[in-house]
Write a protein that holds these residues in place. Structure first.
Motif, mmCIF file in Angstrom:
data_model
loop_
_atom_site.group_PDB
_atom_site.id
_atom_site.type_symbol
_atom_site.label_atom_id
_atom_site.label_comp_id
_atom_site.label_asym_id
_atom_site.label_seq_id
_atom_site.Cartn_x
_atom_site.Cartn_y
_atom_site.Cartn_z
ATOM 1 N N VAL A 228 0.840 -1.201 0.000
ATOM 2 C CA VAL A 228 0.000 0.000 0.000
ATOM 3 C C VAL A 228 0.873 1.248 0.000
ATOM 4 C CG1 VAL A 228 -1.710 1.328 1.299
ATOM 5 C CG2 VAL A 228 -1.953 -1.146 1.102
ATOM 6 N N VAL A 229 1.876 1.269 0.862
ATOM 7 C CA VAL A 229 2.770 2.443 0.946
ATOM 8 C C VAL A 229 3.521 2.616 -0.374
ATOM 9 C CG1 VAL A 229 4.768 3.436 2.116
ATOM 10 C CG2 VAL A 229 3.029 2.243 3.437
ATOM 11 N N TYR A 230 4.038 1.522 -0.932
ATOM 12 C CA TYR A 230 4.791 1.588 -2.179
ATOM 13 C C TYR A 230 3.911 2.069 -3.339
ATOM 14 C CZ TYR A 230 7.964 0.179 -5.935
ATOM 15 O OH TYR A 230 8.795 0.170 -7.039
ATOM 16 N N SER A 231 2.642 1.610 -3.356
ATOM 17 C CA SER A 231 1.738 1.942 -4.456
ATOM 18 C C SER A 231 1.210 3.364 -4.360
ATOM 19 C CB SER A 231 0.539 0.986 -4.476
ATOM 20 O OG SER A 231 0.959 -0.343 -4.553
ATOM 21 N N GLU A 232 0.829 3.789 -3.143
ATOM 22 C CA GLU A 232 0.083 5.030 -3.011
ATOM 23 C C GLU A 232 0.771 6.080 -2.152
ATOM 24 O OE1 GLU A 232 -4.169 4.531 -2.524
ATOM 25 O OE2 GLU A 232 -3.936 2.366 -2.724
ATOM 26 N N GLY A 233 1.892 5.735 -1.537
ATOM 27 C CA GLY A 233 2.593 6.699 -0.699
ATOM 28 C C GLY A 233 1.913 6.838 0.658
ATOM 29 N N TYR A 234 2.545 7.580 1.557
ATOM 30 C CA TYR A 234 2.017 7.713 2.924
ATOM 31 C C TYR A 234 0.710 8.495 2.965
ATOM 32 C CZ TYR A 234 6.193 5.585 4.820
ATOM 33 O OH TYR A 234 7.169 4.683 5.124
ATOM 34 N N LEU A 235 0.549 9.495 2.095
ATOM 35 C CA LEU A 235 -0.703 10.243 2.084
ATOM 36 C C LEU A 235 -1.850 9.366 1.576
ATOM 37 C CD1 LEU A 235 0.444 13.753 0.785
ATOM 38 C CD2 LEU A 235 -0.289 13.147 3.100
ATOM 39 N N GLY A 236 -1.583 8.608 0.516
ATOM 40 C CA GLY A 236 -2.602 7.716 -0.036
ATOM 41 C C GLY A 236 -2.971 6.599 0.913
ATOM 42 N N MET A 237 -2.049 6.249 1.801
ATOM 43 C CA MET A 237 -2.272 5.170 2.755
ATOM 44 C C MET A 237 -3.430 5.473 3.700
ATOM 45 S SD MET A 237 0.586 3.671 5.395
ATOM 46 C CE MET A 237 0.670 5.175 6.343
ATOM 47 N N TYR A 238 -3.653 6.761 3.997
ATOM 48 C CA TYR A 238 -4.657 7.120 5.004
ATOM 49 C C TYR A 238 -6.074 6.758 4.587
ATOM 50 C CZ TYR A 238 -1.083 9.479 7.708
ATOM 51 O OH TYR A 238 0.036 9.727 8.466
ATOM 52 N N LYS A 239 -6.348 6.681 3.305
ATOM 53 C CA LYS A 239 -7.715 6.336 2.880
ATOM 54 C C LYS A 239 -8.049 4.865 3.154
ATOM 55 C CE LYS A 239 -6.719 5.411 -2.014
ATOM 56 N NZ LYS A 239 -6.892 5.892 -3.381
ATOM 57 N N HIS A 240 -7.017 4.074 3.498
ATOM 58 C CA HIS A 240 -7.233 2.653 3.792
ATOM 59 C C HIS A 240 -7.216 2.368 5.304
ATOM 60 C CE1 HIS A 240 -6.866 1.722 -0.453
ATOM 61 N NE2 HIS A 240 -5.723 2.371 -0.499
ATOM 62 N N LEU A 241 -7.320 3.426 6.110
ATOM 63 C CA LEU A 241 -7.198 3.239 7.562
ATOM 64 C C LEU A 241 -8.255 2.288 8.126
ATOM 65 C CD1 LEU A 241 -6.173 6.732 8.994
ATOM 66 C CD2 LEU A 241 -4.868 4.592 9.047
ATOM 67 N N LYS A 242 -9.504 2.378 7.630
ATOM 68 C CA LYS A 242 -10.564 1.500 8.149
ATOM 69 C C LYS A 242 -10.226 0.036 7.871
ATOM 70 C CE LYS A 242 -14.601 4.526 8.092
ATOM 71 N NZ LYS A 242 -15.941 4.765 7.492
ATOM 72 N N THR A 243 -9.766 -0.225 6.660
ATOM 73 C CA THR A 243 -9.373 -1.601 6.304
ATOM 74 C C THR A 243 -8.171 -2.033 7.137
ATOM 75 O OG1 THR A 243 -10.134 -1.217 4.044
ATOM 76 C CG2 THR A 243 -8.689 -3.100 4.391
ATOM 77 N N ALA A 244 -7.220 -1.113 7.332
ATOM 78 C CA ALA A 244 -6.022 -1.430 8.125
ATOM 79 C C ALA A 244 -6.389 -1.796 9.556
ATOM 80 C CB ALA A 244 -5.062 -0.246 8.104
ATOM 81 N N MET A 245 -7.357 -1.069 10.131
ATOM 82 C CA MET A 245 -7.786 -1.360 11.511
ATOM 83 C C MET A 245 -8.360 -2.783 11.606
ATOM 84 S SD MET A 245 -7.090 1.275 13.402
ATOM 85 C CE MET A 245 -8.120 1.161 14.847
ATOM 86 N N LYS A 246 -9.159 -3.163 10.600
ATOM 87 C CA LYS A 246 -9.747 -4.510 10.591
ATOM 88 C C LYS A 246 -8.653 -5.569 10.453
ATOM 89 C CE LYS A 246 -14.202 -3.151 8.616
ATOM 90 N NZ LYS A 246 -15.083 -3.212 7.424
#
Length: 329
Positions: A271-289
């Motif tokens: 995720v970080v490699y594909s979208e960078g650290y800013l892009g990573m934040y939109k996946h926070l809900k999935t990351a929490m799960k």
């Protein structure tokens, strides 16, 4: 065991010229063990309602005209035995067009979007040919075998109208068009390969929008696997320098990078490699799960933390990647 079975058929009915909304009409009939779905369509028209409309032509699984959906399953009517589906669906069949929202009359749909996308990939050999050639254009067996089964497509649209990616994104070319793009791009007689690859590399249109659900392969009555051709188009874009750096291509690179490094998939790093650290934040809900499930840890995305275990066969895995990889990312 009886050679016939009493069957209830619910057929989708709609005439775009006269009906405001579609409806379903019910028919009952005795079905024999050798009857095909096309036979049942014929019997509805001949024995019950002459206004019932559908497409049919060759009756040999060649032209693709009679593709419909039976109980939500893409079906080539002239090829599918009715009893096989009755065993699955308990003596009740629902006949619907391949795409209800494109219905013109009953089973007949407007396939303009299918043909437009098919035409967009130039599904023919593009080459400057002498109008009076002195000899044929030869291909080796190896060159011919690169077509795989892509040349067996009958343009029935079953895969196209079963594709969830295309349902969500009407700009997506779809599996049939991409299968055709592959078939003519690998043809050694063709000169438009790069142009096709550039089209299939476009975000929102090409191969990177395929979600790899395999619905197209399941739907195909000729048992073609469009996913295989889509994957090969991915590789060809990298090999021929057509692939552009975007989220999709970096996601593919991230997979290889992760497996090379660990022998396992590092979801957080991809995720970080594909979208960078800013892009990573939109996946926070999935990351929490995923954290709750123990698939990732809170510090997995940090560049100085490497807590992904290494495969005990990492050397072997790296050698296999090195041997099989046909392009440098």
């Amino acid at each position: 065991m009886s050679d016939t079975r009493k069957v209830t058929i619910k057929a989708f009915r709609f005439n775009a010229e006269t009906d405001y909304l579609p409806y379903y009409k019910q028919y009952e009939m005795e079905v024999g063990k050798d009857e095909l779905i096309l036979d049942l369509l014929n019997r509805i028209k001949w024995e019950h309602d002459g206004s019932f409309s559908y497409r049919r032509s060759c009756r040999h699984g060649i032209c693709g005209a009679c593709a419909i959906k039976v109980n939500g399953r893409a079906t080539l009517a002239c090829k599918q035995n009715a009893m096989e589906l009755l065993d699955l669906f308990d003596n009740e069949l629902v006949f619907e067009p391949s795409s209800k929202k494109r219905a013109v009359k009953d089973m007949i749909i407007d396939k303009k979007d299918f043909w437009d996308k098919h035409a967009a990939v130039q599904p023919y050999v593009v080459a400057d040919i002498d109008p009076h050639p002195e000899h044929e254009t030869k291909q080796s067996i190896e060159e011919f075998n690169k077509f795989l089964d892509s040349d067996l497509c009958i343009q029935c649209g079953a895969c196209h109208y079963s594709c969830p990616a295309l349902e969500a994104n009407p700009d997506y070319l779809g599996p049939a068009a991409l299968n055709a793009a592959y078939r003519f791009t690998v043809d050694t007689r063709d000169n438009a390969g790069k142009e096709r690859l550039e089209l299939t590399a476009e975000p929102g249109v090409g191969v990177w929008d395929c979600v790899k659900c395999f619905e197209c392969a399941e739907a195909c009555p000729k048992e073609i696997n469009p996913i295989e051709k889509i994957t090969k188009l991915h590789n060809m874009q990298f090999e021929q320098g057509v692939a552009k750096s975007n989220v999709a291509t970096r996601h593919a690179e991230g997979f290889v990078r992760s497996i090379k490094k660990h022998g396992f998939l590092d979801e957080a790093d991809i995720v970080v490699y594909s979208e960078g650290y800013l892009g990573m934040y939109k996946h926070l809900k999935t990351a929490m799960k995923m954290m709750k499930a123990g698939k990732i840890h809170w510090n997995d995305g940090l560049p100085w933390v490497d807590n992904v275990p290494k495969s005990k066969n990492l050397d072997e895995i790296q050698k296999l990647i090195e041997i099989s990889q046909t392009n440098k990312l």
